[in-house]
Design an enzyme around this catalytic site. Structure first.
Site, PDB file in Angstrom:
ATOM      1  N   ALA A  33       0.846  -1.327  -0.003  1.00 22.12           N
ATOM      2  CA  ALA A  33      -0.210   0.023   0.081  1.00 22.12           C
ATOM      3  C   ALA A  33       0.726   1.321   0.024  1.00 22.12           C
ATOM      4  O   ALA A  33       0.210   2.249  -0.214  1.00 22.12           O
ATOM      5  CB  ALA A  33      -0.769  -0.012   1.105  1.00 22.12           C
TER       6      ALA A  33
ATOM      7  N   ARG B 220      10.707   7.467  -1.179  1.00 23.79           N
ATOM      8  CA  ARG B 220      12.241   7.542  -1.402  1.00 23.79           C
ATOM      9  C   ARG B 220      12.564   7.375  -2.928  1.00 23.79           C
ATOM     10  O   ARG B 220      13.615   7.660  -3.435  1.00 23.79           O
ATOM     11  CB  ARG B 220      12.811   6.229  -0.573  1.00 23.79           C
ATOM     12  CG  ARG B 220      12.896   6.817   0.713  1.00 23.79           C
ATOM     13  CD  ARG B 220      13.482   5.750   1.546  1.00 23.79           C
ATOM     14  NE  ARG B 220      12.207   4.881   1.933  1.00 23.79           N
ATOM     15  CZ  ARG B 220      12.214   3.709   2.642  1.00 23.79           C
ATOM     16  NH1 ARG B 220      13.430   3.120   3.207  1.00 23.79           N
ATOM     17  NH2 ARG B 220      11.465   2.835   2.629  1.00 23.79           N
TER      18      ARG B 220
ATOM     19  N   GLN C 288      -5.938  -0.459   2.478  1.00 25.86           N
ATOM     20  CA  GLN C 288      -5.597   0.504   3.472  1.00 25.86           C
ATOM     21  C   GLN C 288      -5.597   1.741   3.273  1.00 25.86           C
ATOM     22  O   GLN C 288      -4.540   2.396   2.473  1.00 25.86           O
ATOM     23  CB  GLN C 288      -3.977   0.064   3.948  1.00 25.86           C
ATOM     24  CG  GLN C 288      -3.396   0.838   5.133  1.00 25.86           C
ATOM     25  CD  GLN C 288      -1.682   0.540   5.215  1.00 25.86           C
ATOM     26  OE1 GLN C 288      -1.022   0.152   4.410  1.00 25.86           O
ATOM     27  NE2 GLN C 288      -1.392   0.864   6.299  1.00 25.86           N
TER      28      GLN C 288
ATOM     29  N   GLY D   3       5.747  -6.051  -0.520  1.00 27.14           N
ATOM     30  CA  GLY D   3       5.611  -5.774  -2.042  1.00 27.14           C
ATOM     31  C   GLY D   3       6.668  -5.428  -2.856  1.00 27.14           C
ATOM     32  O   GLY D   3       6.854  -5.242  -3.939  1.00 27.14           O
TER      33      GLY D   3
ATOM     34  N   GLU E 128      14.475  -0.792  14.195  1.00 25.97           N
ATOM     35  CA  GLU E 128      14.720   0.113  13.030  1.00 25.97           C
ATOM     36  C   GLU E 128      15.848   0.820  12.974  1.00 25.97           C
ATOM     37  O   GLU E 128      16.640   1.327  14.030  1.00 25.97           O
ATOM     38  CB  GLU E 128      13.581   0.990  12.669  1.00 25.97           C
ATOM     39  CG  GLU E 128      12.039   0.226  12.461  1.00 25.97           C
ATOM     40  CD  GLU E 128      12.243  -0.705  11.330  1.00 25.97           C
ATOM     41  OE1 GLU E 128      12.432  -0.281  10.273  1.00 25.97           O
ATOM     42  OE2 GLU E 128      12.114  -1.821  11.512  1.00 25.97           O
TER      43      GLU E 128
HETATM   44  C1  UD1 Z   1      10.634  -2.485   6.276  1.00 28.12           C
HETATM   45  C2  UD1 Z   1      10.962  -2.823   7.907  1.00 28.12           C
HETATM   46  C3  UD1 Z   1      12.385  -3.166   8.146  1.00 28.12           C
HETATM   47  C4  UD1 Z   1      12.976  -4.318   7.186  1.00 28.12           C
HETATM   48  C5  UD1 Z   1      12.658  -3.759   5.735  1.00 28.12           C
HETATM   49  C6  UD1 Z   1      12.865  -4.677   4.847  1.00 28.12           C
HETATM   50  C7  UD1 Z   1       9.078  -1.998   9.126  1.00 28.12           C
HETATM   51  C8  UD1 Z   1       8.889  -0.851  10.004  1.00 28.12           C
HETATM   52  N1  UD1 Z   1      10.349  -1.889   8.727  1.00 28.12           N
HETATM   53  O1  UD1 Z   1      11.361  -1.306   6.093  1.00 28.12           O
HETATM   54  O2  UD1 Z   1      12.710  -3.603   9.350  1.00 28.12           O
HETATM   55  O3  UD1 Z   1      14.319  -4.246   7.168  1.00 28.12           O
HETATM   56  O4  UD1 Z   1      11.257  -3.517   5.283  1.00 28.12           O
HETATM   57  O5  UD1 Z   1      12.620  -4.510   3.382  1.00 28.12           O
HETATM   58  O6  UD1 Z   1       8.337  -2.434   8.697  1.00 28.12           O
HETATM   59  N2  UD1 Z   1       3.391  -0.722   3.372  1.00 28.12           N
HETATM   60  C9  UD1 Z   1       2.108  -0.718   3.534  1.00 28.12           C
HETATM   61  N3  UD1 Z   1       1.471   0.267   4.228  1.00 28.12           N
HETATM   62  C10 UD1 Z   1       2.129   1.317   4.817  1.00 28.12           C
HETATM   63  C11 UD1 Z   1       3.489   1.420   4.847  1.00 28.12           C
HETATM   64  C12 UD1 Z   1       4.270   0.357   4.054  1.00 28.12           C
HETATM   65  O7  UD1 Z   1       1.535  -1.448   2.711  1.00 28.12           O
HETATM   66  O8  UD1 Z   1       1.478   1.786   5.726  1.00 28.12           O
HETATM   67  C13 UD1 Z   1       4.161  -1.605   2.313  1.00 28.12           C
HETATM   68  C14 UD1 Z   1       5.196  -0.800   1.108  1.00 28.12           C
HETATM   69  O9  UD1 Z   1       4.291  -0.406   0.079  1.00 28.12           O
HETATM   70  C15 UD1 Z   1       6.228  -1.979   1.228  1.00 28.12           C
HETATM   71  C16 UD1 Z   1       6.345  -2.973   2.525  1.00 28.12           C
HETATM   72  O10 UD1 Z   1       5.187  -2.361   3.156  1.00 28.12           O
HETATM   73  O11 UD1 Z   1       5.924  -2.849   0.090  1.00 28.12           O
HETATM   74  C17 UD1 Z   1       7.322  -2.242   3.335  1.00 28.12           C
HETATM   75  O12 UD1 Z   1       7.404  -0.856   3.707  1.00 28.12           O
HETATM   76  P1  UD1 Z   1       8.478   0.482   3.683  1.00 28.12           P
HETATM   77  O13 UD1 Z   1       7.916   1.799   3.852  1.00 28.12           O
HETATM   78  O14 UD1 Z   1       9.594  -0.087   2.458  1.00 28.12           O
HETATM   79  O15 UD1 Z   1       9.456  -0.458   4.857  1.00 28.12           O
HETATM   80  P2  UD1 Z   1      10.909  -0.383   5.053  1.00 28.12           P
HETATM   81  O16 UD1 Z   1      11.361   1.033   5.527  1.00 28.12           O
HETATM   82  O17 UD1 Z   1      11.631  -0.877   3.996  1.00 28.12           O
HETATM   83 CA    CA Z   2      11.045  -1.351   1.809  1.00 28.05          CA
END
Ligand code: UD1
Ligand code: CA
Length: 464
Positions: A10, A15, A74, A102, A157
Site C-alpha cells: 500500500a 524514497r 489500507q 511488495g 529499525e
Molecule cells: C521494512 C521494515 C524493516 C525491514 C525492511 C525490509 C518496518 C517498520 N520496517 O522497512 O525492518 O528491514 O522492511 O525490506 O516494517 N507498506 C504498506 N502500508 C504502509 C507502509 C508500508 O503496505 O502503511 C508496504 C510498502 O508498500 C512496502 C512494505 O510495506 O511494500 C514495506 O514498507 P517500507 O516503507 O518499504 O518499509 P522499510 O522502510 O523498507
Molecule cells: Ca522497503
C-alpha cells in the site's frame, strides 16, 4: 483453515521520488508486486493471497487483477503494522499467516518454504526471515537472545539503533510467519511512538516476547533474495540481479549470450538451445525465441515469437509479431505489430512491415513499406516498393498473390489485389487490380530525343 499470505503493497514509495506507486515499478519487465505474487502463488492458492493496497489502489489492483489474488484496502498508509491491521478480517479464519513485502521482489518460493517449515518446527508465534547482506544500512536489525539462539528479543529499525546495535549485521527481510491467533491478539498493542509516527509491524516482535510468546528468526542463505527496492538505485540493482540470474538460467539451457551484462532479457522470455545472442540485445515481455537462431547486436524484440533457425541481423526492432523458421531479418528492419513473416522469408534493410503477412520464401529486401498487406509464397518485392494503405481516413489492404514480382520503386494503392504470378514493372503506380500472370506497368512512356544534349550545350555556349 491453513495458511494465508498477506503482501504489504500500500505504500507510496516516497524514497523513489516517483509519481508511480512503488510496487508498480518494474524489474525484469514486470511490476515488483507481480514478482512477489508469483512467488506466493507457489506456496498457496491465489484465493488465499491478500494484497494490502492503498496508495493508487485502483491502478495497483488493475495491474495484477489477472493473478486472482484478493485485495484489502489500507486507505491511509500509517505503517506496516497498520497495513496488517487492515487485513485482520481477511486472515481471521486461517491458522497461520505469512507476511511478504511488495517491494522485496527477488524472494524465491523455496525460501518462503524454508521460513514456513522453520516456523512450524519451532512452534513460534512469530518467525522472522533474516539475512546478512554486505551493507545492512537502512534495514531493521534483528536482536537475537544469543548469537546462536533461534530466539529473538526485538527488531530495531535503523533510525532507533543504539550505538552497539549498529554493529548487528543481521537484517529483517520484512518477510514473516505468524500464528494468526497471536498476531490478532497483540496487533492492536503496536503504537506509533517512533519518529516517523507510524505503526511498525516490527514492534510486534518485542511485544510478543514481552507477552511470553516465542519469536524466532531464520536466516536466508542468499542475502540478495531479500533486498528491498526503496530507491531508484536499489531498483536498478535488483533489476540487474534478476536479469543476470535469468541470463544464467538461459545459458544453463544451452543459449549462448555474449557479454550477458549488456543484454536486457525480461523475466518471462524463453530461448531455445544453440541460439546465439550478441551483446546489447533486448528481449522483452513474452518473447519466445526458438533454437539455432542468431540475434545480432542492438536488436530489440518485444512480445514476439521467433521460430527456429532465424537470423535477425543488427539493429532490428520487432514487436508483437511472428517470424517463421529460417527467416532472415534486417539489418535495420522494423517489424511492427501484427506482422507474420513466413518460413524462409527475407525482410532486409530499411524495410518496415505492419500487419503484414509474408508467405514462405517471400522477399522484401530493401527500403520497403508493407502495411496491411499479404504477400504470397515466393513473391519478390523490389527495392523501394510502398503499399499506400492509408487514404487519410481509413486503412486498406493490399493482397499480393504467390510468385509475384513487384519491380522496384512501385507504389501499390490499396485496396488492391495482385494475382498469382503477375509482374509489376519498376516505377509503377498501381491503382487497379492486376490479374494472374499479367504484366502491369503504370508509368509514363520513356521518350528518346537523339542528339538533344549536343544542341542544348551549343545553346548554352551561345553558339546558336
Ligand atoms: C521494512 C521494515 C524493516 C525491514 C525492511 C525490509 C518496518 C517498520 N520496517 O522497512 O525492518 O528491514 O522492511 O525490506 O516494517 N507498506 C504498506 N502500508 C504502509 C507502509 C508500508 O503496505 O502503511 C508496504 C510498502 O508498500 C512496502 C512494505 O510495506 O511494500 C514495506 O514498507 P517500507 O516503507 O518499504 O518499509 P522499510 O522502510 O523498507
Ligand atoms: Ca522497503
Amino acid at each position: 483453515m491453513g495458511l494465508a499470505i498477506v503482501i504489504m503493497a500500500a505504500g507510496k514509495g516516497t524514497r523513489l521520488k516517483s509519481r508511480r506507486p512503488k510496487v508498480l515499478h518494474a524489474i525484469g519487465g514486470k511490476p515488483l508486486l507481480e514478482h512477489v505474487i508469483a512467488a506466493a502463488s507457489r506456496i498457496v492458492a491465489p484465493a488465499d493471497i491478500y494484497a494490502v493496497v492503498g496508495h493508487e489502489a485502483a491502478s495497483v489492483e488493475a495491474a495484477v487483477a489477472g493473478t486472482g489474488v484478493g485485495f484489502v484496502l489500507q486507505a491511509e498508509q500509517l505503517g506496516t503494522g497498520h497495513a496488517i491491521q487492515c487485513a485482520q478480517e481477511a486472515i481471521r479464519g486461517y491458522d497461520n499467516v505469512l507476511v511478504l513485502s511488495g517491494d522485496v521482489p527477488l524472494i524465491r518460493p523455496e525460501t518462503i518454504g524454508l521460513l514456513w517449515e522453520f516456523h512450524q518446527a519451532q512452534d513460534a508465534a512469530m518467525t522472522i526471515l533474516t539475512a546478512r547482506p554486505e551493507n545492512p544500512f537502512g534495514y531493521g536489525r534483528v536482536v537475537r537472545r544469543g548469537s546462536d539462539s533461534a530466539e529473538v528479543e526485538a527488531i530495531v529499525e535503523q533510525k532507533s539503533l543504539s550505538a552497539g546495535q549498529e554493529e548487528i549485521g543481521e537484517i529483517n527481510s520484512g518477510i514473516y510467519a505468524f500464528k494468526t491467533a497471536a498476531l490478532l491478539q497483540y496487533l492492536s498493542r503496536i503504537e506509533a511512538g517512533n519518529s516517523a509516527g507510524e505503526y511498525y509491524l516490527t514492534d510486534l516482535a518485542g511485544i510478543l516476547v514481552a507477552a511470553g510468546e516465542r519469536v524466532v528468526a531464520v536466516e536466508a542463505a542468499d542475502p540478495e533474495e531479500v533486498l528491498g527496492a526503496n530507491t531508484i538505485a536499489e531498483l536498478v540493482s535488483l533489476d540487474a540481479t534478476l536479469r543476470a540470474q535469468n541470463a544464467e538460467r538461459l545459458m544453463a539451457q544451452g543459449v549462448t549470450i555474449f557479454r550477458p551484462e549488456t543484454s536486457v532479457i525480461d523475466a518471462d522470455v524463453e530461448v531455445g538451445p544453440d541460439t546465439v545472442i550478441e551483446p546489447f540485445v533486448q528481449l522483452l515481455g513474452k518473447t519466445r525465441i526458438g533454437s539455432d537462431c542468431l540475434i545480432r547486436s542492438s536488436t530489440v524484440i518485444e512480445n514476439s515469437t521467433i521460430e527456429d533457425g532465424v537470423i535477425v541481423r543488427q539493429s532490428c526492432v520487432i514487436a508483437e509479431s511472428t517470424i517463421g523458421s529460417g527467416a532472415r531479418i534486417g539489418p535495420f528492419a522494423h517489424i511492427r505489430p501484427g506482422s507474420e513473416i513466413g518460413e524462409d522469408a527475407h525482410v532486409g534493410n530499411f524495410v518496415e512491415t505492419k500487419k503484414a503477412r509474408l508467405g514462405k520464401g517471400a522477399k522484401a529486401n530493401h527500403l520497403t513499406y508493407l502495411g496491411d498487406a499479404e504477400v504470397g509464397a515466393g513473391s519478390n518485392i523490389g527495392a523501394g516498393v510502398i503499399t499506400c494503405n492509408y487514404d487519410g481516413v481509413n486503412k486498406h489492404t493490399t493482397k499480393i498473390g504467390a510468385g509475384v514480382f513487384v519491380g522496384s520503386d512501385s507504389t501499390l494503392v490499396a485496396p488492391i489485389t495482385l494475382g498469382d504470378g503477375c509482374y509489376v514493372g519498376a516505377g509503377s503506380c498501381i491503382t487497379k487490380d492486376v490479374p494472374e500472370d499479367a504484366l502491369a506497368v503504370g508509368r509514363s512512356k520513356q521518350v528518346i530525343k537523339e542528339g538533344w544534349a549536343v544542341a542544348k550545350r551549343k545553346r548554352l555556349r551561345g553558339e546558336c
